[in-house]
Design a protein around this motif. Structure first.
Motif, PDB file in Angstrom:
ATOM      1  N   ASP A 241      59.387  23.221  48.009  1.00  0.00           N
ATOM      2  CA  ASP A 241      59.451  22.932  46.575  1.00  0.00           C
ATOM      3  C   ASP A 241      59.171  24.179  45.749  1.00  0.00           C
ATOM      4  OD1 ASP A 241      59.888  20.368  47.301  1.00  0.00           O
ATOM      5  OD2 ASP A 241      58.025  19.535  46.533  1.00  0.00           O
ATOM      6  N   ILE A 242      58.110  24.903  46.119  1.00  0.00           N
ATOM      7  CA  ILE A 242      57.736  26.092  45.363  1.00  0.00           C
ATOM      8  C   ILE A 242      58.777  27.190  45.536  1.00  0.00           C
ATOM      9  CG2 ILE A 242      55.999  27.879  45.056  1.00  0.00           C
ATOM     10  CD1 ILE A 242      55.151  25.090  44.118  1.00  0.00           C
ATOM     11  N   LYS A 243      59.331  27.319  46.735  1.00  0.00           N
ATOM     12  CA  LYS A 243      60.355  28.341  46.961  1.00  0.00           C
ATOM     13  C   LYS A 243      61.551  28.113  46.044  1.00  0.00           C
ATOM     14  CE  LYS A 243      63.045  30.745  50.483  1.00  0.00           C
ATOM     15  NZ  LYS A 243      64.218  30.877  49.601  1.00  0.00           N
ATOM     16  N   GLU A 244      61.934  26.846  45.867  1.00  0.00           N
ATOM     17  CA  GLU A 244      63.066  26.566  44.975  1.00  0.00           C
ATOM     18  C   GLU A 244      62.733  26.943  43.535  1.00  0.00           C
ATOM     19  OE1 GLU A 244      65.994  22.895  43.634  1.00  0.00           O
ATOM     20  OE2 GLU A 244      64.830  22.733  45.466  1.00  0.00           O
ATOM     21  N   LEU A 245      61.501  26.677  43.122  1.00  0.00           N
ATOM     22  CA  LEU A 245      61.083  27.066  41.780  1.00  0.00           C
ATOM     23  C   LEU A 245      61.099  28.588  41.623  1.00  0.00           C
ATOM     24  CD1 LEU A 245      58.113  24.587  41.314  1.00  0.00           C
ATOM     25  CD2 LEU A 245      60.194  24.613  39.946  1.00  0.00           C
TER      26      LEU A 245
ATOM     27  N   GLY B 131      63.945  33.640  39.828  1.00  0.00           N
ATOM     28  CA  GLY B 131      64.345  34.963  40.272  1.00  0.00           C
ATOM     29  C   GLY B 131      63.231  35.754  40.928  1.00  0.00           C
ATOM     30  N   THR B 132      62.238  35.045  41.516  1.00  0.00           N
ATOM     31  CA  THR B 132      61.103  35.709  42.165  1.00  0.00           C
ATOM     32  C   THR B 132      61.239  35.613  43.679  1.00  0.00           C
ATOM     33  OG1 THR B 132      59.657  35.137  40.314  1.00  0.00           O
ATOM     34  CG2 THR B 132      58.595  35.752  42.379  1.00  0.00           C
ATOM     35  N   ASP B 133      61.133  36.752  44.360  1.00  0.00           N
ATOM     36  CA  ASP B 133      61.182  36.778  45.817  1.00  0.00           C
ATOM     37  C   ASP B 133      59.800  36.422  46.361  1.00  0.00           C
ATOM     38  OD1 ASP B 133      61.400  37.256  48.500  1.00  0.00           O
ATOM     39  OD2 ASP B 133      62.064  39.338  48.315  1.00  0.00           O
ATOM     40  N   PRO B 134      59.677  35.323  47.149  1.00  0.00           N
ATOM     41  CA  PRO B 134      58.364  34.942  47.689  1.00  0.00           C
ATOM     42  C   PRO B 134      57.686  36.069  48.457  1.00  0.00           C
ATOM     43  CG  PRO B 134      59.960  33.187  48.075  1.00  0.00           C
ATOM     44  CD  PRO B 134      60.727  34.370  47.539  1.00  0.00           C
ATOM     45  N   LEU B 135      58.472  36.922  49.135  1.00  0.00           N
ATOM     46  CA  LEU B 135      57.888  38.016  49.914  1.00  0.00           C
ATOM     47  C   LEU B 135      57.204  39.046  49.022  1.00  0.00           C
ATOM     48  CD1 LEU B 135      60.723  38.608  52.550  1.00  0.00           C
ATOM     49  CD2 LEU B 135      58.564  37.364  52.855  1.00  0.00           C
TER      50      LEU B 135
END
Length: 394
Positions: free
Chosen positions: A336-340, A345-349
């Motif tokens: 869910d958070i990754k989709e947000l 436009g934020t890369d989780p890494l």
């Protein structure tokens, strides 16, 4: 006026691509309901199904008491307002607004009455003889609205009608559309990707994600009682802060720990969330709205609810201040958070092993960039989520 009812509606395109899955939703007679979600989530597809511009693969769609799955668009008694206005450039404002009525062979006197009344309500009477190229963006949007109003339909369908306007005009048109719908009392289904627009306009808001309905409720209920991580993170600006934490303690003495901080949870919240007891000692996701923070110097003494923060940036906005800081805790990146994050436009890494926070505080007490600040958290306003399912813990 009529209600609009989706009964287990689905849409699968040729080739097997699924756009909508099992949506059941009712727009009540006279209600203003907003469909909101990230780009590509299926909200415009749902609207086009109601308009008859997309076929329904599964389920039933009703306008009033009539099932309209196979009814042609012109026979559905709805009027649509598009993102790009869709005005005829060679026609005057009057003729643009009257065009649909002329096709119905309505008497000229009735056409004139309806157009004049709509123009008066929309304050565009002085522009009736002009052509669209001589109008501003806001005036063109009013003409598009007027063309829908003169038809006196059972329902209005609006597909991101304000997205082509500048920010100031969007705010103005937002309130005007809301007041107009309230005055006319016409059932309205409105699509937007802007959650601020959704929250300020809708009687109820339906949050869509990947073709599925996530939650539908009043704007306040969505904000205060989100059903899952996605709704919690999507609704609200700045968005909710998320961090991994653990619960311990019993009875009224329940504590939550995260990023080397241990806070006493307000007993009223513990009582309202009995399912928290089953997460004792387990990892969960803690949600903290930006306004749940306050600078310690401006808050009552609360050592058991205070955290230390090294301030990265302070944004002074006049009536409020946003304090940005990080804590040493790995970021929450559920699906869910990754989709947000992808939508933002934020890369989780790029988040590394720290978690970013935003606090909304009193500007008179805001710390300065680079300072070490003590922030108090109102723990009666915490949210808790199951990291496995993403669902809220109640």
């Amino acid at each position: 006026m009529s209600s609009i009812t989706f009964g287990h509606v689905g849409k699968v395109y040729p080739g097997g691509t699924r756009a909508i899955e099992d949506v059941s939703l009712s727009v009540e007679d006279g209600e203003f309901l907003v469909l909101v979600g990230p780009s590509g989530c299926g909200k415009s597809t749902l609207l086009r199904m109601v308009a008859g511009l997309e076929e329904i693969t599964e389920g039933e769609l009703r306008i009033g008491e009539r099932m309209v799955n196979d009814v042609s668009p012109k026979d559905r008694d709805i009027a649509m307002v598009f993102q790009n206005y869709a005005l005829y450039p060679h026609m005057t404002v009057f003729d643009n607004m009257a065009f649909g009525l002329k096709l119905r062979k309505m008497p000229k006197e009735e056409i004139r009455r309806r157009v004049d009344e709509a123009a008066r309500v929309l304050e565009i009477t002085e522009y009736l003889a002009r052509k669209p190229k001589a109008l501003s963006g806001g005036q063109r949007q009013r003409v598009a609205m007027g063309r829908a109003i003169v038809r006196e339909p059972s329902a209005f369908l609006m597909d991101e009608p304000l997205s082509n306007l500048d920010a100031k005009l969007r705010v103005q048109m937002r309130s005007e559309i809301g007041l107009l719908q309230e005055r006319l009392g016409t059932t309205t289904l409105y699509v937007t990707h802007d959650q601020v627009e959704a929250m300020t306009m809708g009687d109820r808001v339906a949050v869509i994600r990947k073709g599925r309905l996530q939650q539908c409720n009043t704007p306040r209920a969505l904000y205060d009682r989100p059903d899952n991580l996605f709704v919690a993170g999507f609704i609200g600006s700045p968005s909710m802060n998320f961090v991994y934490g653990r619960i311990d303690g019993d009875g009224d003495q329940v504590r939550v720990g995260f990023a080397a901080n241990v806070l006493t949870v307000d007993p009223s919240l513990v009582k309202a969330r009995p399912a928290l007891a089953s997460f004792k000692g387990k990892e969960l996701v803690v949600g903290i709205r930006p306004e749940a923070f306050e600078v310690a110097s401006a808050a009552p003494s609360a050592a058991d609810r205070t955290i230390d923060a090294k301030v990265d940036l302070v944004e002074q906005l006049g009536s409020e201040a946003f304090v940005h800081f990080v804590l040493p805790e790995r970021p929450v990146v559920t699906p869910d958070i990754k989709e947000l994050l992808d939508d933002q436009g934020t890369d989780p890494l790029s988040l590394g092993n720290t978690t970013k926070f935003t606090a909304r505080v009193n500007p008179d007490h805001a710390p300065k960039t680079g300072e070490n600040a003590k922030l108090v958290i109102d723990t009666s306003k915490l949210h808790f989520f199951d990291p496995g399912t993403g669902g809220v813990i109640r």
